[in-house]
Design an enzyme around this catalytic site. Structure first.
Site, PDB file in Angstrom:
ATOM      1  N   HIS A 176       0.957  -1.217   0.104  1.00  0.00           N
ATOM      2  CA  HIS A 176      -0.065  -0.043   0.128  1.00  0.00           C
ATOM      3  C   HIS A 176       0.938   1.291  -0.129  1.00  0.00           C
ATOM      4  O   HIS A 176       0.514   2.292  -0.745  1.00  0.00           O
ATOM      5  CB  HIS A 176      -0.787  -0.046   1.153  1.00  0.00           C
ATOM      6  CG  HIS A 176      -1.865  -0.920   1.429  1.00  0.00           C
ATOM      7  ND1 HIS A 176      -2.203  -1.874   2.487  1.00  0.00           N
ATOM      8  CD2 HIS A 176      -2.823  -1.470   0.558  1.00  0.00           C
ATOM      9  CE1 HIS A 176      -3.312  -2.653   2.324  1.00  0.00           C
ATOM     10  NE2 HIS A 176      -3.688  -2.558   1.028  1.00  0.00           N
ATOM     11  N   ARG A 231      -1.971  -6.416  -8.532  1.00  0.00           N
ATOM     12  CA  ARG A 231      -0.863  -7.441  -8.200  1.00  0.00           C
ATOM     13  C   ARG A 231      -0.813  -8.665  -9.034  1.00  0.00           C
ATOM     14  O   ARG A 231       0.030  -9.183  -9.199  1.00  0.00           O
ATOM     15  CB  ARG A 231      -1.216  -8.118  -6.588  1.00  0.00           C
ATOM     16  CG  ARG A 231      -0.631  -7.077  -5.717  1.00  0.00           C
ATOM     17  CD  ARG A 231      -1.347  -7.117  -4.323  1.00  0.00           C
ATOM     18  NE  ARG A 231      -3.086  -7.353  -4.357  1.00  0.00           N
ATOM     19  CZ  ARG A 231      -3.673  -7.519  -3.527  1.00  0.00           C
ATOM     20  NH1 ARG A 231      -3.291  -7.614  -2.198  1.00  0.00           N
ATOM     21  NH2 ARG A 231      -4.884  -7.209  -3.361  1.00  0.00           N
TER      22      ARG A 231
HETATM   23  P1  ADP Z   1      -9.884  -3.607  -0.888  1.00  0.00           P
HETATM   24  O1  ADP Z   1     -10.420  -4.033   0.148  1.00  0.00           O
HETATM   25  O2  ADP Z   1     -10.235  -2.260  -1.586  1.00  0.00           O
HETATM   26  O3  ADP Z   1      -9.091  -4.545  -2.069  1.00  0.00           O
HETATM   27  P2  ADP Z   1      -7.024  -3.346   0.043  1.00  0.00           P
HETATM   28  O4  ADP Z   1      -6.763  -2.513   1.444  1.00  0.00           O
HETATM   29  O5  ADP Z   1      -6.876  -4.819   0.272  1.00  0.00           O
HETATM   30  O6  ADP Z   1      -8.634  -2.937  -0.026  1.00  0.00           O
HETATM   31  O7  ADP Z   1      -6.284  -2.905  -1.035  1.00  0.00           O
HETATM   32  C1  ADP Z   1      -6.426  -1.426  -1.520  1.00  0.00           C
HETATM   33  C2  ADP Z   1      -5.714  -1.425  -2.875  1.00  0.00           C
HETATM   34  O8  ADP Z   1      -4.278  -1.682  -2.875  1.00  0.00           O
HETATM   35  C3  ADP Z   1      -6.288  -2.231  -4.020  1.00  0.00           C
HETATM   36  O9  ADP Z   1      -6.295  -1.848  -5.109  1.00  0.00           O
HETATM   37  C4  ADP Z   1      -5.204  -3.777  -3.912  1.00  0.00           C
HETATM   38  O10 ADP Z   1      -5.208  -3.935  -5.181  1.00  0.00           O
HETATM   39  C5  ADP Z   1      -4.105  -2.741  -3.710  1.00  0.00           C
HETATM   40  N1  ADP Z   1      -3.024  -3.361  -3.221  1.00  0.00           N
HETATM   41  C6  ADP Z   1      -3.272  -4.209  -1.922  1.00  0.00           C
HETATM   42  N2  ADP Z   1      -1.833  -4.840  -1.632  1.00  0.00           N
HETATM   43  C7  ADP Z   1      -0.963  -4.413  -2.547  1.00  0.00           C
HETATM   44  C8  ADP Z   1       0.237  -4.611  -2.814  1.00  0.00           C
HETATM   45  N3  ADP Z   1       1.052  -5.415  -2.121  1.00  0.00           N
HETATM   46  N4  ADP Z   1       0.885  -4.070  -3.869  1.00  0.00           N
HETATM   47  C9  ADP Z   1       0.353  -3.287  -4.836  1.00  0.00           C
HETATM   48  N5  ADP Z   1      -1.114  -2.855  -4.537  1.00  0.00           N
HETATM   49  C10 ADP Z   1      -1.695  -3.574  -3.506  1.00  0.00           C
END
Ligand code: ADP
Length: 161
Positions: free
Chosen positions: A17, A90
């Site tokens: 994130h 991802r």
């Molecule tokens: P959501 O419930 O909206 O998926 P997340 O907190 O899991 O919430 O993820 C928020 C955003 O960050 C999403 O677009 C997700 O694909 C992206 N994301 C999560 N983990 C990673 C990572 N390791 N690398 C890049 N993007 C990520």
């Protein structure tokens, strides 16, 4: 002003994130990190805890703000004056999940579009649910979350037991 919204559950916030926040902050005048309140039925951290964690992690980043939200993402983006939604990809699974939202957003909310960042290969395997699964069993999550977050995750699991 080019304003973007980066929505997510951030339960907990990970290095993946933070990488997206850093990269998106470089292309927007203002990046609003949107903390989803009702994402999981039983989140590890409350929305206000997640918001406070992100505020502390981004306090040195100019142009980055944090806000909690509920309801439709397009409504939140409009309230923030944002024309762009930022998401991270991802894998093909993320792509398939995101496609209908990205295609639907401009239809429901004209003027809004989605911008995707490919996950850095160093972080692509990291997800909040993997972090929780490992931490729950006492594994080492320090390489997956920003400084200071691992302790909070372990504490929370201890409180639950
Ligand atoms: P959501 O419930 O909206 O998926 P997340 O907190 O899991 O919430 O993820 C928020 C955003 O960050 C999403 O677009 C997700 O694909 C992206 N994301 C999560 N983990 C990673 C990572 N390791 N690398 C890049 N993007 C990520």
């Amino acid at each position: 002003m080019r304003i973007g919204v980066y929505p997510g559950s951030f339960d907990p916030v990970t290095k993946g994130h933070m990488d997206i926040i850093r990269r998106a902050a470089g292309i927007f005048d203002v990046l609003v990190v949107g903390v989803l309140c009702n994402s999981a039925k039983q989140p590890l951290f409350t929305a206000s805890e997640r918001k406070a964690q992100l505020e502390s992690l981004t306090e040195e980043m100019p142009g980055v703000r944090v806000a909690a939200f509920d309801g439709l993402l397009g409504d939140f983006a409009r309230e923030q004056g944002a024309s762009y939604i930022v998401r991270g990809l991802r894998s093909g699974t993320d792509f398939d999940y995101e496609m209908p939202f990205a295609q639907g957003i401009p239809k429901l909310f004209p003027g809004q579009d989605t911008v995707f960042f490919m996950a850095d290969s160093a972080y692509a395997y990291i997800s909040s649910s993997l972090v929780k699964e490992i931490a729950m069993h006492g594994g080492d999550i320090t390489s997956m979350v920003p400084q200071g977050i691992a302790e909070k995750v372990y504490e929370r699991f201890q409180d639950k037991n």
